[in-house]
Design an enzyme around this catalytic site. Sequence first.
Site, PDB file in Angstrom:
ATOM      1  N   VAL A  78       0.806  -1.227   0.000  1.00  0.00           N
ATOM      2  CA  VAL A  78       0.000   0.000   0.000  1.00  0.00           C
ATOM      3  C   VAL A  78       0.840   1.280   0.000  1.00  0.00           C
ATOM      4  CG1 VAL A  78      -2.041  -1.042   1.059  1.00  0.00           C
ATOM      5  CG2 VAL A  78      -0.269  -0.040   2.515  1.00  0.00           C
ATOM      6  N   TYR A  79       2.143   1.174   0.192  1.00  0.00           N
ATOM      7  CA  TYR A  79       2.982   2.376   0.187  1.00  0.00           C
ATOM      8  C   TYR A  79       3.020   2.924  -1.240  1.00  0.00           C
ATOM      9  CZ  TYR A  79       4.765   0.733   4.741  1.00  0.00           C
ATOM     10  OH  TYR A  79       4.893   0.298   6.033  1.00  0.00           O
ATOM     11  N   GLY A  80       2.401   4.077  -1.416  1.00  0.00           N
ATOM     12  CA  GLY A  80       2.338   4.683  -2.748  1.00  0.00           C
ATOM     13  C   GLY A  80       1.553   3.831  -3.724  1.00  0.00           C
TER      14      GLY A  80
END
Length: 104
Positions: free
Chosen positions: A9-11
């Site tokens: 989910v990071y970026g």
Amino acid sequence: MNFIDTADVYGDGRSERLIAQLKKTRKDEIIIATKAGRRLPKQTIEGYSRENLNAWIDRSLKNLSTDTIDLVQLHCPPTELYNHAKFSACSTIWSKQGRSATTA
């Protein structure tokens, strides 16, 4: 530095894609840990289905341009999940398939 911790989910997967680019330019081994599970609207045992977990791992494998992830971690799972038989079965399957070296 050869250990990188990230999450799907990071970026919206961008961090995993950047790590894939970095791996192409580095000769040294890079150990990658990623997380799965934060895409759920609510953290429930039911949300951690085999289908969801496989989809999240497949997406991370694609983002990271690899066949195996060194360490897959569950991102904020409900505590009850760790005692659930479904989780134990899935982690064993991923290791046998070679998709994850380790599941935590």
